[in-house]
Design an enzyme around this catalytic site. Structure first.
Site, PDB file in Angstrom:
ATOM      1  N   ALA A  83       0.857  -1.180   0.000  1.00 45.03           N
ATOM      2  CA  ALA A  83       0.000   0.000   0.000  1.00 45.03           C
ATOM      3  C   ALA A  83       0.895   1.231   0.000  1.00 45.03           C
ATOM      4  O   ALA A  83       2.070   1.152   0.366  1.00 45.03           O
ATOM      5  CB  ALA A  83      -0.877  -0.021   1.255  1.00 45.03           C
ATOM      6  N   GLY A 119       0.571  -5.152   0.761  1.00 42.65           N
ATOM      7  CA  GLY A 119      -0.576  -5.120  -0.141  1.00 42.65           C
ATOM      8  C   GLY A 119      -0.244  -5.704  -1.502  1.00 42.65           C
ATOM      9  O   GLY A 119      -1.121  -6.228  -2.183  1.00 42.65           O
ATOM     10  N   GLU A 124      -0.689  -9.228  -1.185  1.00 43.73           N
ATOM     11  CA  GLU A 124      -2.134  -9.478  -1.046  1.00 43.73           C
ATOM     12  C   GLU A 124      -2.823  -9.447  -2.419  1.00 43.73           C
ATOM     13  O   GLU A 124      -3.727 -10.238  -2.679  1.00 43.73           O
ATOM     14  CB  GLU A 124      -2.750  -8.457  -0.084  1.00 43.73           C
ATOM     15  CG  GLU A 124      -2.254  -8.700   1.339  1.00 43.73           C
ATOM     16  CD  GLU A 124      -2.756  -7.671   2.324  1.00 43.73           C
ATOM     17  OE1 GLU A 124      -2.407  -6.489   2.145  1.00 43.73           O
ATOM     18  OE2 GLU A 124      -3.488  -8.037   3.252  1.00 43.73           O
ATOM     19  N   GLU A 162       4.232  -5.618   6.931  1.00 40.35           N
ATOM     20  CA  GLU A 162       3.411  -4.650   7.669  1.00 40.35           C
ATOM     21  C   GLU A 162       3.780  -4.586   9.144  1.00 40.35           C
ATOM     22  O   GLU A 162       3.750  -3.528   9.763  1.00 40.35           O
ATOM     23  CB  GLU A 162       1.922  -4.998   7.538  1.00 40.35           C
ATOM     24  CG  GLU A 162       1.306  -4.643   6.199  1.00 40.35           C
ATOM     25  CD  GLU A 162       1.450  -5.730   5.150  1.00 40.35           C
ATOM     26  OE1 GLU A 162       2.316  -6.616   5.307  1.00 40.35           O
ATOM     27  OE2 GLU A 162       0.679  -5.692   4.162  1.00 40.35           O
TER      28      GLU A 162
END
Ligand code: 3H9
Length: 676
Positions: A64, A103, A106, A126
């Protein structure tokens, strides 16, 4: 969508969606919007049989966009996007190179297949930002890669290689290093028409004993941090409840962490570390001097450790000592350290030989003539250092950088004995120099911008986090340590014990307290060496040979395994000094220890900034995190002061105990401002 970082290519029946969002293809709003639009377009196009998602540039999505955190999230949110990709009725293949992180992984997990180049790395870091994978990662990863590996990856944040990922089922095929784009398309063609495997639909076995064992094994490692436990809890949840319920739990836990001060601190350090590499008044494109060979003077603990950094990075080193036996001892220790790394599997035996083979030990300073950088690492004596630099001035080639590893001394005075002060600076390594990540790069009054830029860039190459410091006694870190030590000693006289003061520091999150640190470093460091001159508790300890861990006696007693225990003899010495001074001994509270040993560090940090000896407050935080083990979840002293403890409280505490408070600290506290 002209300015979109995402483009759409068609290769017969395969749609290829490509992200080009330098530097790391972070999944910012424009990337998410582009992905959503093009996945929809491909799914709607009847002539498309499969979809590939890949990235241009140096890496697959690295996560992200952290700069968006704390701001209102623009649509589509990442959790929504990954669900949409997974729901695609056409098979989606993630084509991974570089680092698929957070992310990014992910997104890859929501794709139905993953292909990767051999050099790719996959991870969910993270936790290092005080967070957890918040887009279904904690629920999909155990389903795809198994519970144990998911726990490891989520709770430690360490990435795994493509090979390990393939073994675990996280990567379906390893493809050619240079043919990812084409190989991913071929793979996509192969899977057209096959039933679509979706991670969220896979089952995961309940493994309570695996989870418990992991918790137990890592309890110490995660001490003080909130995020690892939350990561473990989410993976555990994946083994207990249906996917949708697990995702909801993950969402709640993610939001809790995101709102907390620990994640704010860890995200602060992520950016602070990168900011520290920038020199305010030196352009980023400054031409650097080539460093092909390094000279190190001194084969003691520091000199040896410093040399290992360069050897490990493939840069040859010439190491100079005065006596053959000291030289042999020094190089012997280096070999032993490398062999210990090899025994732990961190190096291959041939790498040990390559590193040692690039080392040239010598007794002759003249052998430094062809070095591009020479680092002096002899003991702390201005006279000795000046003598060495005067000699180096005569020996080293023009343009060579001359550095001192001094921890305290004035670089300008050292530079003044050379005819090239513009080539001189400080490189203050922290012990053990081959392990500790911090490097204080000390900029003298005349240090040339390209010399500074060269050393900052070299620091990154050898795996250090470098911070620019000005010339001031003790630079940034050790200067801030001084008021702490002074107060800790005063507190002993007033009624505290070494154990109490150290305990408060450890509870605060430091790896050790001031007296444990003194015992480790050597109580005798900087001692005047006259056993008859006993002016304070430290002198008394030194006079008795209580020089710290190396003598199995310092502020603590030690057994053969170096386990410390409170020392009755030290207490006796403290009592004698208290009696002599006539001080009233009283109970010292833990809170007072914090106010008198940690608040003054913040005050000193503010003075350092006022005097321009650090470029920015966040640099000071980086020094303390990487040089002294300040807990990253507290973000460094300046972050802690401004975000957790608050400046008005610190100023009030300092004034209560009679300290002179730095002007800028007082002003910022009064105006609600911040230290820059
Ligand atoms: C996440 O994904 C949460 C989700 O689970 C849930 C969401 C709901 N964002 O490190 P470098 C910048 S959390 C924004 O020097 P390298 C960096 O600041 C994220 N910016 O390069 C720097 O900027 P500047 C999980 C980022 O080659 C520039 O890029 N992911 C981001 O040495 C170059 O960085 C991570 O935690 C980002 N995500 O290393 C991965 N990443 O030039 C974090 C980097 O202005 N990133 N920047 O100073 C890394 O570990 C390294 O950057 C990487 C490249 C290994 C990728």
């Amino acid at each position: 969508m002209t300015s979109s970082p995402i483009r759409y290519e068609r290769h017969d029946n395969v749609a290829v969606i490509v992200s080009d969002n330098p530097p790391v293809n972070a999944l910012g709003a424009a990337v998410r919007q582009g992905l959503e639009a093009y996945v929809k377009q491909a799914v709607a196009d009847e002539t498309i049989g499969a979809i590939v998602i890949r990235c241009d540039g140096k890496t697959f999505f690295a996560g992200a966009d952290i700069t968006e955190f704390g701001k209102p999230m623009q649509d589509p949110p990442l959790p929504f996007l990954v669900d949409m990709i997974e729901a695609s009725t056409k098979p989606v293949v993630a084509a991974i190179h570089g680092t698929a992180l957070g992310g990014g992984l992910e997104v890859a997990l929501s794709c139905h297949y993953r292909v990767a180049v051999p050099s790719a790395k996959l991870g969910v870091p993270e936790v290092k930002l005080g967070l957890l994978p918040g887009a279904g990662g904690t629920q999909r990863l155990p389903r795809v890669a198994g519970v144990r590996l998911a726990l490891e990856m989520c709770a430690t944040g360490n990435p795994i290689s493509a090979k390990r990922a393939q073994e675990a089922g996280l990567v379906d095929r390893i493809v050619g290093e240079d043919s990812l784009a084409a190989d991913a398309i071929s793979y996509a063609r192969e899977v057209v028409g096959r039933p679509i495997p979706r991670a969220s639909e896979r089952s995961v076995s309940p493994e309570p004993e695996t989870v418990e064992a992991f918790r137990r094994e890592n309890a110490k490692r995660f001490r003080g941090f909130d995020a690892p436990a939350a990561n473990i809890a989410c993976v555990e949840k994946a083994t207990q409840v249906p996917f949708e319920e697990g995702v909801q739990f993950e969402r709640q836990e993610f939001m809790k962490l995101m709102m907390g001060v620990q994640s704010a601190a860890q995200r602060h350090i992520f950016f602070a570390e990168r900011q520290a590499a920038k020199i305010d008044d030196v352009p980023a494109d400054t031409a650097l001097r080539p460093i092909r060979k390094v000279g190190v003077i001194g084969a003691g603990t520091m000199g040896g450790g410093i040399s290992m950094n360069f050897l490990s990075a493939g840069i040859p080193v010439t190491i100079v000592e005065m006596q053959q036996d000291a030289l042999d001892r020094g190089t012997g220790v280096m070999r032993k350290n490398y062999e210990a790394s090899a025994a732990k599997g961190r190096m291959k035996p041939e790498q040990v030989e390559a590193a040692m083979g690039a080392l040239t030990p010598t007794l002759n300073l003249q052998d430094l003539a062809d070095c591009d950088l020479v680092i002096e690492a002899v003991y702390e004596s201005m006279d000795v250092k000046k003598e060495i630099f005067a000699k180096l001035d005569g020996i080293c080639k023009p343009g060579a950088i001359l550095a001192s590893n001094t921890s305290y001394l004035d670089i300008d005075e050292i530079a003044s004995v050379t005819k090239r002060p513009e080539d001189v600076l400080g490189m203050h390594f922290f012990s053990p120099a081959n392990v500790m990540k911090l490097l204080e790069v000390v900029r003298g009054a005349k240090t040339a911008p390209d010399v500074l830029a060269t050393v900052m860039s070299l620091a990154k190459k050898i795996g250090k986090v470098a911070v620019v410091a000005g010339v001031t006694y003790g630079f940034i870190g050790n200067r801030m340590l001084m008021p702490r030590q002074v107060e800790a000693n005063k507190l002993l006289m007033e009624g505290a014990t070494p154990e109490q003061i150290d305990r408060v520091h450890v509870a605060f999150g430091m790896p050790m307290g001031p007296f444990q640190m003194s015992d480790l470093a050597g109580v005798d460091i900087g001692w005047h060496r006259d056993p008859s001159r006993i002016e304070n508790i430290r002198d008394a300890l030194c006079a008795e040979g209580r020089w710290g861990q190396k003598k199995q006696a310092g502020f603590y007693d030690y057994d053969e395994k170096r386990t410390p225990s409170p020392s009755p003899r030290v207490q006796q010495i403290i009592d004698e000094f208290r009696a002599k001074s006539g001080a009233t001994v009283r109970e010292v509270t833990d809170q007072e220890i914090v106010e008198r040993t940690i608040y003054p560090m913040v005050n000193e940090g503010a003075l350092i900034l006022e005097e321009g000896k650090a470029q920015r407050a966040s640099d000071i935080d980086v020094v303390w995190i990487y040089g002294y083990g300040w807990s990253v979840y507290r973000g460094g002293p300046m972050f802690w002061a401004q975000n957790e403890e608050t400046l008005p409280k610190i100023v009030a505490g300092l004034e209560k105990h009679g300290f002179t408070v730095a002007r800028t600290l007082k002003d910022a506290a009064a105006s609600g401002g911040r230290l820059k």
